[in-house]
Design a protein around this motif. Structure first.
Motif, PDB file in Angstrom:
ATOM      1  N   PRO A 166      71.074  42.844   4.726  1.00 32.73           N
ATOM      2  CA  PRO A 166      72.192  42.350   3.917  1.00 32.73           C
ATOM      3  C   PRO A 166      73.503  43.105   4.165  1.00 32.73           C
ATOM      4  N   ALA A 167      73.451  44.433   4.284  1.00 35.42           N
ATOM      5  CA  ALA A 167      74.692  45.194   4.465  1.00 35.42           C
ATOM      6  C   ALA A 167      75.371  44.775   5.757  1.00 35.42           C
TER       7      ALA A 167
ATOM      8  N   SER B 231      75.146  38.421   0.540  1.00 38.32           N
ATOM      9  CA  SER B 231      74.735  39.621   1.268  1.00 38.32           C
ATOM     10  C   SER B 231      75.230  40.869   0.569  1.00 38.32           C
ATOM     11  N   MET B 232      76.461  40.817   0.065  1.00 35.53           N
ATOM     12  CA  MET B 232      77.010  42.000  -0.591  1.00 35.53           C
ATOM     13  C   MET B 232      76.160  42.366  -1.796  1.00 35.53           C
TER      14      MET B 232
ATOM     15  N   VAL C 154      76.454  52.100   1.002  1.00 31.99           N
ATOM     16  CA  VAL C 154      75.510  51.478   1.926  1.00 31.99           C
ATOM     17  C   VAL C 154      76.234  50.763   3.065  1.00 31.99           C
ATOM     18  N   PHE C 155      77.452  50.270   2.796  1.00 34.40           N
ATOM     19  CA  PHE C 155      78.167  49.510   3.825  1.00 34.40           C
ATOM     20  C   PHE C 155      78.714  50.401   4.946  1.00 34.40           C
ATOM     21  N   VAL C 156      78.918  51.681   4.650  1.00 37.32           N
ATOM     22  CA  VAL C 156      79.405  52.574   5.704  1.00 37.32           C
ATOM     23  C   VAL C 156      78.328  53.526   6.203  1.00 37.32           C
ATOM     24  N   ASP C 157      77.217  53.629   5.453  1.00 40.43           N
ATOM     25  CA  ASP C 157      76.136  54.507   5.896  1.00 40.43           C
ATOM     26  C   ASP C 157      75.358  53.906   7.056  1.00 40.43           C
ATOM     27  N   LYS C 158      75.281  52.591   7.072  1.00 38.36           N
ATOM     28  CA  LYS C 158      74.523  51.949   8.152  1.00 38.36           C
ATOM     29  C   LYS C 158      75.436  51.790   9.357  1.00 38.36           C
TER      30      LYS C 158
ATOM     31  N   LEU D 127      73.746  45.653  -2.363  1.00 41.79           N
ATOM     32  CA  LEU D 127      73.947  46.563  -3.492  1.00 41.79           C
ATOM     33  C   LEU D 127      72.687  46.649  -4.351  1.00 41.79           C
ATOM     34  N   GLN D 128      72.003  45.521  -4.498  1.00 47.30           N
ATOM     35  CA  GLN D 128      70.783  45.518  -5.302  1.00 47.30           C
ATOM     36  C   GLN D 128      69.710  46.406  -4.668  1.00 47.30           C
TER      37      GLN D 128
END
Lengths: 499, 326
Positions: A144-145, A450-451, A464-468, A455-456
């Motif tokens: 999703p991210a 997806s967002m 999570v969006f920048v960690d991956k 987040l869920q």
């Protein structure tokens, strides 16, 4: 070397007389289905399941796959001639295809679409053959991210799709995203903006908006401008021939479009659409004559057309190697294969190599059939434009209404079509571009889902969006593609002022 | 919501009227057989398979014409059928959503508004994890959820629908608060599975027949931790233990059946009941059923009706625990 042996084995299957007949029938039926908006490949394939039931699985899949990529191949026709995209993947084709047809180059536009489709289709089969098993890892690496960030990147195409005013383009995109919200929310089951109507529970179909703001708005606009004789007769469909210079010009966009399309197609979800929009805006930025995109630039037809056909082939990667469908159409194919007693997935290469390699080989043959079939048809189909204007406009109107009614057999969709037609007309009159709106509508839904999913899963943690890493890179590219042109422009502006 | 009383009244009236004449019903024109969804899904497959088998086995004089009426997870079709009271030439395919969708509030009509005709077959749910995962059985997974309730479990349908209910019920049986399950809704079973393979989520709840290809012994990408049947299933799933075997007293049926409009005549119901009962005995059906991974689970009209009521009670209990209904 092994692939080559396998391919020869595959051709042995695909070249049997019956299978040649199936490929031909499939791509022919597909082309026709693709040309008619509203009759998508999904319903056509679902209706074919009973026919394929008793067939040999490789023949069945050869036939059904032919219908699928044939429909994508033929899908550009209504985009180019009538400004009426029948599937989401061909929206971007209308941006330059339709202006070309208006300029009297319908023949050339259709020919470029056919060549690009052929190149996209064929290059991607090579990809499917060589790297399919490796790519299955890529397909599952997108969670999703990553999808959210990919959709953000897709939305940056708004910048290149807004002709004059970026603000107006952004407004249109936001309206498109708002429309994508209508319906039952998947994450909570809540109804949003349905006004209690059961017909809106599933949201507004893409086709309703696309035909409304593109085709119907164009009809209204032509009516409004009125005047029987003022416009030059459009009966010149022009030559199909490309000059050597033109071939050179589109070679790059076709190759890049094919590669981009194939990789986005591998990702389950909105592959063909994202691929064609990204391909279009990438070429617009790369081209020296980027300003003429939207006014009938041949590169603007070549890029999205090669991308959407390549994406179609790419969508077979997760289906054949993992046994999971990446789109509605491949979901139907999966169902059909299961009914025929074949379970796609990792074991398929061992258990049923005839199906796997037979289908791949048949795609080479199918793409050649499509090219040979479509080129001679072009002058015939383009004759549509010879019709008297009154007839042509009425025909587009009927065409759109049948296409939209055929979706759900619901009259409400027809009212919505009309509403979007009027909205599209108003947008044109006040200089709002339609393309960002349809882009927002197509990508908005997936982006939001997806967002929230990401987040869920992450327990509400936005990092999570920048960690991956994949997600981060996509966001970086998105940021660059938005800000670089602006910075460039600003620098240019400064220089001009100084000069 | 419920129109049970008028239904019964009509039934009584029909019985009184037809008593004595004992006229048997036969369709006098083709029967509209509605799939309340687009082509390609479970309901559509059921409708097309049944009408094909009926035709090939020459069981009925009249044609059973498959019709797709998509929208609202079935709600659009149900609203249309509900209006066609007393029509003996109309049937529709049904499964748990006829109970779940109305409960969560998206349909004005529920199962009690229609005439149950017959239950035909069933499938079961299974819980899947990655083949490399540490979870070896259902206890491992439930233990992990107990320690970390944020553990994400994906499914192919919206919250409050079949997949969610199934896993919530299972968790409840394992002594975990059903509402604490972090159920992530994907837009289809396929999407949920790719996310599982990519390691984005921990487990997926899925129909057992859909998972067959993915859990093959050596090549499989995924591992099934259990099935929701009372006995082990056949074929590729023979090695997967039931939840009951693993000490959780839990079963879940994804049943499929046929219903008719409100007030369908008793004669018509009797005709269709025996028609479907006969159909289930044919080779054509057995062949299709095995390919699709369905398991026969015939129930006649009355029994099916009682079963539906029981299911409705069970589902609304779970939904209440999930806080999704008042």
């Amino acid at each position: 070397m092994e692939s080559l042996n396998n391919l020869i084995y595959g051709f042995g299957i695909a070249l049997s007389p019956m299978n040649i007949l199936y490929v031909f029938t499939g791509v022919f039926a597909g082309t026709i289905i693709g040309m008619l908006p509203g009759l998508g490949p999904i319903s056509a394939l679902a209706l074919m399941i009973p026919i394929t039931f008793a067939m040999d699985p490789s023949s069945g899949l050869i036939l059904m796959a032919g219908v699928y990529y044939g429909a994508i191949f033929g899908g550009s026709t209504s985009s180019i001639l009538l400004n009426a995209p029948g599937v989401a993947g061909t929206v971007a084709t209308s941006f330059d295809g339709y202006p070309m047809a208006k300029k009297g180059q319908a023949g050339k536009a259709l020919a470029i679409a056919a060549y690009s489709s052929f190149v996209g289709g064929t290059l991607s089969v090579v990809g499917l053959m060589l790297v399919a098993p490796l790519l299955s890892k890529v397909a599952v690496s997108f969670g999703p991210a990553e999808y959210f960030s990919l959709m953000v990147l897709g939305l940056t195409a708004v910048v290149s799709l807004s002709d004059k005013s970026l603000i107006k383009g952004l407004i249109a995109a936001v309206v498109g995203i708002m429309v994508s919200i209508i319906g039952i929310d998947r994450q909570t089951g809540t109804e949003r903006f349905t006004f209690g109507s059961a017909h809106l529970l599933d949201g507004v179909d893409f086709l309703v908006m696309a035909l409304g703001i593109f085709a119907l708005a164009e009809v209204f606009y032509m009516l409004l401008r009125g005047g029987g004789g003022k416009e030059q007769p459009r009966n010149a469909i022009g030559s199909l021939k490309l000059t050597r210079g033109e071939v050179k010009e589109i070679a790059g966009p076709m190759t890049r479009g094919s590669i981009l399309g194939f990789f986005t197609g591998v990702l389950p979800g909105a592959g063909a659409t994202i691929g064609s929009f990204l391909g279009y805006s990438m070429e617009k930025r790369l081209a020296k004559d980027g300003d003429t995109f939207g006014q009938g630039n041949i590169k603007g037809v070549a890029a999205p057309e090669s991308a959407n056909n390549a994406a179609c082939t790419g969508s077979f990667v997760p289906l054949l190697t993992l046994g999971v469908p990446g789109s509605g159409t491949t979901a139907v194919l999966l169902g059909a294969l299961l009914v025929m007693g074949v379970t796609p997935g990792p074991a398929m290469l061992q258990d049923r190599p005839d199906v796997f390699w037979g289908v791949i080989a048949s795609m080479y043959i199918g793409n050649i059939f499509l090219l040979v079939l479509n080129l001679p048809l072009i002058p015939l189909i383009a004759k549509i434009l010879d019709m008297p204007r009154a007839l042509l406009l009425s025909m587009i109107l009927i065409f759109c209404m049948i296409g939209v009614y055929g979706l759900n057999f619901s009259v409400i969709d027809l009212y919505l079509l009309l509403a979007f037609g009027l909205l599209g007309l108003a947008m044109r009159l006040f200089g709002f571009p339609a393309a960002p709106m349809i882009l927002g509508m197509i990508l908005g839904g997936v982006m939001e889902e997806s967002m929230r999913r990401a987040l869920q899963i992450a327990g509400g943690d936005w990092s999570v969006f920048v960690d991956k890493p994949i997600s981060l890179w996509l966001l970086v590219i998105a940021a660059l593609s938005v800000f670089l042109p602006l910075i460039k422009k600003a620098i240019k502006g400064l220089r001009l002022r100084h000069a | 919501m419920s129109t049970k009383t008028p239904l019964k009244l009509i039934a009584v009236a029909a019985v009184t009227l037809s008593a004595g004449s004992a006229m048997a019903f036969e369709p006098s024109k083709s029967v509209e057989f509605i799939a309340p969804a687009n082509p390609g899904g479970g309901w559509d497959t059921l409708v097309r398979t049944v009408s094909r088998v009926l035709q090939e086995e020459e069981l009925a004089e009249q044609n059973f014409a498959p019709i797709n009426t998509p929208g609202g997870g079935g709600a659009v079709a149900w609203a249309e059928v509900a209006k066609d009271e007393g029509n003996d030439h109309m049937l529709f395919a049904t499964s748990p959503p006829i109970i779940l969708v109305p409960l969560t509030g998206s349909s004005r009509y529920d199962h009690s508004d229609f005439t149950p005709v017959a239950r035909l077959s069933t499938d079961y749910i299974t819980l899947l994890v990655d083949a490399d995962s540490d979870y070896e059985d259902i206890d491992d997974l439930m233990e992990a959820i107990r320690e970390n309730p944020g553990l994400s479990i994906g499914g192919g349908s919206a919250p409050g629908s079949m997949d969610h209910i199934a896993v919530a019920g299972l968790a409840g049986e394992a002594g975990i608060e059903p509402g604490s399950i972090n159920y992530v809704a994907f837009s289809g079973g396929g999407e949920a599975m790719t996310n599982l393979m990519g390691g984005h989520i921990e487990a997926v709840v899925s129909g057992a027949s859909e998972a067959v290809g993915l859990i093959q012994e050596e090549e499989g990408e995924l591992r099934a931790l259990g099935v929701s049947s009372t006995e082990r299933l056949g074929g590729e799933l023979a090695n997967v233990p039931t939840f009951e075997e693993q000490g959780l007293d839990y079963t879940f049926d994804i049943w499929r059946g046929v219903m008719g409009p409100p007030g369908m005549s008793d004669e018509a119901v009797a005709y269709y009941e025996s028609l479907f009962e006969e159909m289930l005995e044919t080779d054509g059906w057995a062949d299709a059923r095995d390919r699709l991974g369905w398991i026969d689970a015939y129930q006649g009209s009355e029994e099916f009706g009682e079963f539906l009521d029981a299911q409705a009670d069970e589902f609304s209990d779970i939904l209440r625990e999930l806080g999704m209904v008042e």
